[in-house]
Structures are given as C-alpha cells and as structure tokens.
Design an enzyme around this catalytic site. Structure first.
Site, mmCIF file in Angstrom:
data_model
loop_
_atom_site.group_PDB
_atom_site.id
_atom_site.type_symbol
_atom_site.label_atom_id
_atom_site.label_comp_id
_atom_site.label_asym_id
_atom_site.label_seq_id
_atom_site.Cartn_x
_atom_site.Cartn_y
_atom_site.Cartn_z
ATOM 1 N N LYS B 81 -2.619 -0.810 7.328
ATOM 2 C CA LYS B 81 -1.465 0.043 7.646
ATOM 3 C C LYS B 81 -1.610 1.503 7.946
ATOM 4 O O LYS B 81 -2.162 2.307 7.285
ATOM 5 C CB LYS B 81 -0.442 -0.235 6.616
ATOM 6 N N SER B 156 8.223 -2.648 5.404
ATOM 7 C CA SER B 156 7.672 -1.717 6.459
ATOM 8 C C SER B 156 6.333 -2.138 6.828
ATOM 9 O O SER B 156 5.647 -1.623 7.865
ATOM 10 C CB SER B 156 7.767 -0.473 5.905
ATOM 11 N N SER B 180 7.722 -3.753 0.813
ATOM 12 C CA SER B 180 7.187 -3.652 2.075
ATOM 13 C C SER B 180 5.974 -4.637 2.222
ATOM 14 O O SER B 180 5.594 -4.647 3.310
ATOM 15 C CB SER B 180 7.111 -2.261 2.307
#
Lengths: 500, 491, 97
Positions: B81, B156, B180
């Site tokens: 990420k 997220s 997330s």
C-alpha cells in the site's frame, strides 16, 4: 467562541510609587549535553554546515517515529533533584501543536500534564538575606531548528524570506519554570547565575548563553502592593547573557513603574531586549493565548521511575554549588565574596581546590592570588583557567616561596607573570631570573647599618617614635640591594637597630 | 485443473520455487502480465515497479541457484500500500500533497520483507492518508472491485485488496486503523488481518492515527497471511509502541482445529444493521463453526455502540496533528504565496482531499481549547470501556465472531456525498482498533442477494493471533471456497 | 449547540487550511452532523474511568544515548520545494494572529 482565551489589558489608576511591587518569574531552557538528540541518534553539536545532522526522525519525514533518549531522562531527573523537586513516578510526553517552519512536525514533543519533576525550590542568597524561589516544574522536550531571516535587519519583522536549518531540531531541551517569587532584577540575575552553576556542576549541559545552551525568558509585572491580581504580565525575551538578564529587567521594571505612576495602561505583551540600547521594545501583544491543543504523545509510552532508581541518582549526585560553598566555608573559611567568585564555575572551583590542597597554609592566600592577580591575567589574555599554563600546584608553590621569604610579594607578581607565559615552576623562574631575595641576616645587617649611617635624619625620626618613616629606610635598603632584599627582614632589622 | 500461476498461493509457489519447477523471474513475469490485463479494470496501483521487481526476482533466483535462499519465500513478490515508505521509490500516501516525494529510507515492514527475499511489486492505491472506506478518496483515481468493477473494493487498503483478489500478486500489505485491511478483504473475498496493536512496527508507515494504525497482510489464504505477518512482526527498537517480543510462530499448530473452543457471538451486532444476504452467510458461518466443534454463545459488549463516535473523535484528533507536517516546506509540492501562513494554508487546502480536510477540521476542533475534555478526553475513556467489555467477554470465550462489514461492496459514488454513511461502514471493525486486539476477516462465500463476497470477522484477545489463525484456517479449509473457481472473481 | 461560521474560521486558521466560502459552508454543515453523532458520548458519565492511551501497557521504551549516522545535506534537501545555501527556504514568516 469560547475556545478563545483573552488576556485583557489591565487598566491601572495612578499609583503612588512607594506602593508598587514587582514580581518576576523565569522560564529557562537548558540544552542537554547528551551525545545524541532527544528522539533520534543524530549527533548533538554546535555550529557546522546546515542540515548535516538530521535524519528521518528529527526532520519529521512521513512515517518517522521518536524514541526517547534514556540519558536525557536521567539528566532531567538530576536537574529536578538538584532543585528539590518531587520526581514524578509516572510521566508522559505530550504534543504541543502549532505551525512554525523551524519545527519539522509542526508540533513539539514536550510534556504537559505529567512532567518529570514539579514543586521544587531554591533558596537564593542575596544581600538582603535568603529569598525562597519556587520551581513550578522541570520538564523535557525537543528543541526547534534555527531560522535565518534574509532581506532586512536579520529580524523577522522586516525580512523577505527565511532559511531553515534543522541541525538543532530534536536536541534534548529541559524547561525550568519558576514561580513568580523573584522581586528584583538583581534577584533574577542571581537566580540565573546560580541555576547556571548548578546545572554546570551536574555535568548535564554546557550552559553557554552565547551558544544558546542556556536561554532565559522572563515574565515581569509591576503592580500596586497588596493587589490580589497580578498586573499585566510582560514577557521579556532575547536576554543573551546573565548580565543582560539584570539589565533588561531593570529597564523593564523602571518602564512599568513610570507608566503606572503616569496613569498609563500596561498591556500584556512580549517585549524584545536590545543589547545595544539596553531597552525593551514590543514584539507582539499577547491578546490570544495560543491554542496548543496538548494531548498525550501517542507515539511514546509512559515513563515510570522506580523509587530505587531515583534514590540511586540522588545518592550519586555531583556536589552542588550550595554544598560546595558550605564545605569551603567550613574547610577554608573564605569570605563569602571570594566563595561566590571562585565557585562561579566548576572549572574555577576545581582549580582552586587543587591549589588549596597543594598548599599547606591558609587557603585564603591562594584565593587572593587567584582573584587579585590570576583572573586579571586570564581576562587580558582572553582565556579561561582550562587554558592557563599554570597548574594549581604551581601556584601553591609560588605562594610557598613567598611564605619562606625566598622572594617578596612584589617579586612574586613578576614571577607569576613569567609562569603565566612559560608554565614553569616558580622555583625555576626565580632561579633563572636570579630573583632570590637576600635573606641572609648578616649581609642585610651590614646594608642596614650603611643606610642608617647615610640617613641620620630619618633614623632619628624613627628613634623618636615616628615609625612610619621606617618605610623610607626600607626603601633605601631595597635600592642598595637592587630590590633583592627581603623587605620583612629588613624592616625587622631596622626596628631592632633603631629601638634600642 | 491446476490453477494458473498467478492464482497460486504463496505457500504453494514456495514449494515450486524450491523444487525448481518455477523461477522467481517466471513468476514475476506472469504477475506482470496478469496485472497488465486487469489493471485497466481495477486500477489497483499508483505505481508499478516492474523493472525493479524483475531485478529483485533475478537476484532471488541467483540465491536459490547457489543454495542460499534467504527464506522459503525468497523471490515471491509482494505489493505495498503506498503508505509504506520505500527508499528511492516515490511514496504518496495516496495524496497529491506528497506527489513526487522520494523517501531516503525504508519502512521496517519493507526492510524485513526484503530481508526475507520478497521483491517489491509496486505501490497500491488507497484513500489518501488511509482515511476512507472505499478508496474513492485517493488523490489520484479510485480503484475498483474485481468482482464488479462498478463497485468499490473497500478502503482504505482498496488497491492492495483488489490486486490480490484479482490474482495480480499473491500477497500485499495494507494498513488498518478502523477496518482498512479487514473491510476491503471482506468486500473483495480475500483474507485480511489486523494484528494486535504493536505487533508490527509502524516505523515508515505514514501515520494517520498513531494509537490505532497497524500494518496487516492481505492474501488469498489464511496460511499465506500467517507467513507474511510473521515475516514482518516482532519488536522494533525504532517504534516505541511495538511489542517487546519477537515474531509469533503462527504456522505451528495451524491445522489444530477448533474443537472445544468457546466462541462468542456479539449480541449488539445482531441482525438489523446488516444486509440480509450478509446476515445469511454469517449465520451459515456460525453453523459451520459449530459443526467444527466450537461452542457458540452470546456475548454482550454494550460499549461497542459508542465505538464509532469515539473513533471519529480519536482518529481525526491524532490525524490532525500527524498531518500538520505537510506544509510545503520540506517536501511535496508548494503553492506560491507571499508569506508562510498563506503558503501553508493554500498548499494544504489545494492538495489535501476533501475527506482529509474534514477529518483535520474535526480533529483540530476536538482538541481545541475548551473542548478537549468533552470530546477527545471522553473518547479515550470510552476506549477503556471497550477494552474492559472485551476482557470480561474473554473470561468466558476464546474468540469472538461477527460480520466484517454490514454490507457487500457498494457502488462507486454511492456514499461519497454523505460522509457519515461512509463512516458507518466501519461499525464492526472500529471497536477492534480502539481496543488494540487482533482481528481478521476470512471469506465465507458470496451473498445470495448480489453474488458479492461476504467476510466473517474473527476477533481474538490481545496477542491471541495463534488461536485466531487456527480458527480461520479450520473454517477456510472446511468451507473450501478459497482456491475454487467459485472463490475467484471472473475478471 | 452546533458549529457556527466563527468556529469554522477559527479551526481552519489553527489547521492552516485556506478554505473558500463554499467549502466553509459545506464544512460547517458536515462538521455539525459528524460532531453531533460523535458528541453522543458527551452525555456519558465516565468520571471514574481512566483514559486508555495505549492498548498495551508498555512502559519506559527508550534508547541508549548513542550517535548514529545522519543523512547528508543533499539527502536532507533532496525533496525540498525550495532551498538556498544548504537550507530550506520559506516565504516571509509572519506571526499567527
């Protein structure tokens, strides 16, 4: 919005000068002499090329995290103990949030609710007696970077832009806050001098105001005696030496008194001290208290100090100036004035003690030589005791020679001058310069006889009781012996000869 | 029929690499091809690092040839990420305020995975600064769910979830502050783990909410998640909030099963809040757990109803402070202005997204003078209530289960106009972050009403990862959905 | 209760966000709704409850006072939007009112 806290300007009526009193509180920052910074391993040093001692942590790069320097905790605890504070059994770091380009994270990791030490005191020795000064808190935080303001006079107000150097950012900084217990500028000055000596004795900081490792801000307010509320608090900044602390606060106290006497309003503000003019000028009016939004630092965990650990620190604290002064009083019997001067810095104190131990007689003599003579030479040469070529034992040796009568006091000054340059022993200098005093009684007696014979008028005066005139005769003997006669011995011989 | 290379789990790929059936370069090339194929539809990446990945893969092959493999997984690429700081590789945290920032250092997670031989395989998309539940708040572009590209992959960590679910990479790292990692895992039909707070170092993870953030693996199998987590877990002296111990041994006893385990079902999370299809799958999952030998009982966690309000005060408060450093002074783009205040303010207003600005405002307000006690202070106390409710529950049960998400993947644009509705997606995941306990989402099939994946959340006590993984493994193996044709999107 | 425009302006200034008028209006309404929801916990009586600062009871995490290598000046400045003489350059510093 009720989130804003305003400090209103305090209107004051015309006040009688005799009923005004001054309260001063100090906020002092001490940069710790740890090898590395507060939250990262970057080296702590003064000067150097900009932005060469930074890392992701002290630059506040995204993703970086602080890790506490354990020695900084120890040093701060020692400062707290030296000021008789309560050491917190549990202590927290907190974020103080505000935007400023010299702070990489736009928050400073500091302490708020649970600082490392609180509720201490220091008894200050002043000319008018002891003054008790409360210490509100001692806490640990990180220093900011440094700004250069370009395009004007070097100050922010008229600058075009600024340049930031983060070498200093993240250095461990201790904040010491006093209660507003100081009543005069002189007391404030004395307090700073004593604090400096204490922190230096602890060995936790260089405490050099000229380098910024000791910084002093003051809050001073003059008000009518007996008024419950403090007057408008004025913050004074930019006092860059101990002397400046005295000068700035003296000026500010006077300014406030004059204003009150004239019926003017004092406003709560921050004022900047100007070294050159010795005056303070307004920097900003403190209308709003800054909203720092303190909250406990989530990237750090609490510190709990075990009692045994605190006790062990207390047990091996270095000797503090007050303790040393007491010890010197008991051991050497020095007058307080001398003590203050000799104990002012650790270097001087250590040097004096070494000289006093090497000397077999009364330490006061050694003290005199240091204060009356050696300090003057050091000042002139622009060096400190650390760089002095004379070793403490060598000074002791010199004083010993005077005691033995090998040289006169006057000659000793000359010898010291040579020793200062060469670093040679006193005895060696005396030998090389042929400065031995003539102390042979037989030799001197002969010269004395000569002088008495050549100066019968003076001799008669002495015989008649005018003892002062002996000095003249002593001088004659000194001239005849080209200064090498032992003046004490000469005086004795003359007295003996002229009394019978 | 043996699934194609890009569908194989990491543990299986490791066997192949070890046996010499496969090289890391071959694997990496296959993944590159797969990503080239699916990226136009899912847009999971912010940055591809194909060249670097191939170089690292070649190096891994070299090591294996010399018998010097760093670990059994040496040479199996992993995606990060874009909130993990990577040395010399641009890192944005999904935001234009960090556009062009090339870090001079690596996150601990990245360092440890590299030390294990895992080549970096690109930086994946996210809601900027991890603030969001759909990846629609990325400063660059939204990502899409491989099961239905008109829908969100969750957030997220949506990019990481999407690429793993689509077979673009066997495993990826995400971060979980309020759900997330778990929520995107549930919405994309894969496994997502949030370890106990402090088990994985936060050093080099761009901070959102410091007391809640945790890195976590996104994988297609439970075993892969155990491996990836173990690779990075354990004490880090650079993170003061990291646990004192080394990495847990999660593979040992993984197949032990859950016979005799007591599992709590959260009373307050019953029925009404979830979509009926989700409810159905979850109930079926509970039934399966019982058939596997667990004893299910109801546990009451009354403080959980305060979790969302508490979270939406604590997280923005910490974030408002963590994001103050983005001011145009030291990195990132800068908006020209005559003075520093204007420069800071315009830069931030311009380059932060709307959701980030909203949270900074809430957080600043919650901490401001006069409001601290009522908001942030109160919320931190609610946290204690949640911790205590869980402690009490774990005196009676070993694990707690509930849905991961109240709904299946929603459509792009469906919740962006109403922030509050977006926040309520986190209702089952947020209490876990507040308490700091570990939790993971494991797929439990697709919803009968829309055919979209549903995730079962398993919550364990503090440092209870081993028992959590065993339950997830037992469930996964028995369900048999993962690794089947049914368990893959038809992308 | 509720958030008024003055509060939004104050907070935006504290947070260094130059919001335009539309944004301020929208923000005011959104913050109002969110804080209203979040504010539900305000009514709770939690006087005897200690705040949880960290989920795990970690204490005394620190490091020995040892120097570690720093970034070079070039590395420190490599992402600077503006630099001069080895320092980060910023526009004129003004005091926050």
């Amino acid at each position: 919005m009720d989130g804003l806290r305003r400090g209103a300007a305090q209107p004051m009526s015309v006040a009688h000068p005799h009923t005004l009193e001054t309260t001063i509180g100090l906020e002092i920052h001490v940069e710790l002499a740890t090898a590395s910074k507060m939250f990262c391993g970057c080296k702590v040093a003064f000067g150097g090329e900009p932005n060469t001692r930074t890392c992701p942590v002290c630059l506040g790069l995204p993703g970086s995290l602080p890790v506490v320097n354990e020695r900084a905790i120890e040093f701060t605890t020692r400062i707290g103990l030296a000021f008789n504070c309560s050491i917190a059994s549990r202590s927290l770091f907190a974020r103080k949030n505000y935007f400023y380009p010299d702070m990489p994270k736009n928050y400073q990791i500091s302490q708020y609710e649970l600082p490392l030490a609180t509720q201490g005191h220091l008894d200050l020795d002043t000319e008018s007696g002891p003054v008790g000064v409360g210490i509100t808190r001692v806490h640990l935080e990180e220093d900011t970077g440094g700004s250069l303001h370009i395009g004007g006079s070097g100050r922010i107000a008229d600058s075009e832009y600024s340049l930031e150097d983060y070498n200093r950012a993240g250095t461990a900084l201790v904040e010491i806050v006093t209660e507003p217990d100081l009543q005069t500028a002189e007391q404030a000055r004395l307090f700073v001098a004593e604090l400096r000596a204490i922190v230096e004795a602890l060995g936790v900081s260089d405490v050099r105001m000229e380098e910024g490792s000791l910084r002093v801000d003051a809050n001073i307010s003059v008000r009518r005696a007996g008024e419950v509320e403090h007057g408008a608090k004025v913050e004074v900044k930019n006092m860059n030496s101990i002397r400046s602390v005295g000068r700035a606060l003296e000026y500010e106290e006077e300014r406030q008194r004059k204003a009150l006497e004239a019926g003017e309003m004092l406003v709560q503000e921050t004022r900047h001290f100007d070294e050159k003019t010795g005056t303070t000028s307004s920097l900003r009016t403190k209308e709003y208290a800054f909203d720092y939004r303190y909250f406990p630092e989530p990237d750090l965990v609490p510190f709990e100090a075990a009692d045994e650990w605190i006790d062990s620190l207390r047990a091996n604290q270095p000797e503090l100036p007050a303790e040393r002064r007491l010890r010197w009083k008991q051991t050497y019997g020095l007058p307080p004035g001398d003590v203050v001067v000799l104990a002012a810095s650790k270097a001087t104190a250590v040097w004096f003690e070494a000289a006093a131990s090497a000397y077999e007689g009364d330490a006061k003599k050694v003290a005199n030589w240091i204060i009356a003579d050696l300090f003057g030479r050091l000042n002139e040469a622009g060096i400190g005791l650390a760089e002095c070529r004379i070793a403490p034992a060598q000074l002791a040796g010199l004083v010993g020679l005077v005691d033995d009568g090998a040289i006169s006091g006057k000659q000793a000054k000359e010898v010291l001058g040579h020793m200062f340059v060469t670093g040679d022993d006193a005895a060696q200098v005396v030998r090389e310069k042929g400065l031995e005093q003539e102390s042979d009684t037989a030799v001197l007696a002969a010269v004395v006889e000569e002088v008495i014979a050549e100066n019968s008028e003076a001799a008669d005066k002495v015989r008649a009781g005018q003892l002062n005139t002996i000095g003249f005769l002593v001088g004659r003997v000194m001239r005849k012996t080209k200064g090498s006669a032992n003046p004490k011995l000469v005086t004795e011989l003359l007295r003996a000869k002229l009394s019978g | 029929m043996k699934p194609e290379l890009h569908w194989r789990p990491a543990t299986e790929l490791a066997t192949g690499l070890d046996a010499g059936d496969l090289t890391s370069v071959e694997l990496t090339e296959a993944l590159i091809r797969r990503c080239d194929d699916v990226e136009p539809r899912i847009a999971a990446f912010l940055q591809r690092t194909d060249e670097l990945s191939l170089e690292s893969a070649a190096a891994a092959d070299g090591r294996r040839a010399r018998g010097e493999a760093l670990t059994p997984w040496d040479g199996i690429p992993v995606a990060y990420k874009d909130i993990f700081v990577t040395r010399d590789v641009a890192t944005t945290a999904g935001s234009r305020i960090l556009e062009g920032w090339v870090p001079p250092y690596d996150a601990t997670v990245v360092e440890r995975c590299s030390a294990a031989g895992l080549p970096m395989f690109g930086k994946t998309n996210l809601d900027q600064f991890a603030m969001g539940s759909s990846t629609e708040h990325s400063g660059f572009h939204p990502s899409r769910n491989p099961w239905d590209p008109a829908r969100v992959p969750g957030g997220s960590s949506g990019g990481s979830a999407a690429v793993v679910a689509a077979g673009g990479v066997p495993w990826a790292w995400g971060t979980d502050t309020g759900g997330s990692v778990r929520q995107p895992a549930a919405l994309c039909g894969i496994v997502g783990v949030k370890p106990t707070y402090g088990v994985v170092s936060r050093y080099g993870m761009v901070a959102f909410a410091s007391s809640l953030d945790q890195a976590g693996p996104l994988t297609r199998t439970v075993e892969d998640a155990a491996v990836l987590l173990s690779t990075a877990a354990g004490h880090d002296p650079r993170d003061s909030t990291s646990v004192p111990d080394g990495p847990p041994n999660l593979l040992e006893g993984l197949g032990e099963g859950i016979a005799g385990k007591r599992i709590g079902v959260v009373k307050e999370f019953g029925g009404e809040g979830s979509q009926p299809g989700v409810r159905a799958r979850i109930d079926a999952a509970y039934g399966r757990l019982e058939r596997l030998g667990a004893a299910l009982e109801e546990v009451s966690l009354p403080s959980f109803k305060h979790a969302i309000p508490a979270y939406y005060l604590i997280a923005p408060a910490e974030a408002s402070s963590n994001l103050a450093r983005y001011d145009g002074v030291r990195y990132g783009p800068r908006h020209a202005a005559p003075d520093i205040v204007a420069m800071n303010s315009k830069t931030r207003a311009d380059l932060f997204g709307a959701e980030v600005k909203r949270r900074i405002m809430i957080g600043t307000y919650a901490l401001s003078a006069g409001y601290y006690d009522a908001y942030y202070g109160k919320a931190q106390r609610v946290r204690t209530l949640i911790v205590e409710d869980l402690k009490r529950a774990y005196e009676r049960v070993d694990l707690i289960v509930c849905p991961t998400s109240p709904t299946t993947a929603f459509k792009l644009g469906e919740r962006t106009e109403d922030p509050l509705s977006m926040y309520l997606s986190d209702i089952y995941t947020v209490p876990v972050n507040l308490a700091g306990v570990p939790a993971m989402s494991v797929p439990c099939g697709t919803s009968p009403d829309d055919g979209l994946p549903v995730g079962l959340q398993i919550i364990a006590p503090v440092l209870g990862e081993r028992s959590m993984f065993r339950a997830a493994y037992a469930f996964e193996q028995d369900l048999g959905w993962t690794g089947s044709d049914e368990g893959r999107p038809s992308l | 209760m509720g958030i008024d425009r003055a509060a939004v302006d104050y907070v935006a200034r504290l947070a260094r966000l130059a919001l335009d008028d539309d944004e301020r209006d929208r923000m005011r309404a959104e913050l109002d709704a969110i804080l209203d929801h979040a504010g539900r916990i305000r009514a709770l009586d939690l006087d005897g409850v200690e705040p949880t600062l960290h989920p795990l009871p970690l204490l005394n995490a620190g490091r020995p006072d040892e120097v570690a290598p720093s970034l070079s000046q070039a590395e420190a400045l490599c992402n600077a939007p503006a630099a001069e003489d080895g320092r980060f350059r910023v526009p004129r510093i003004i005091e926050d009112a």
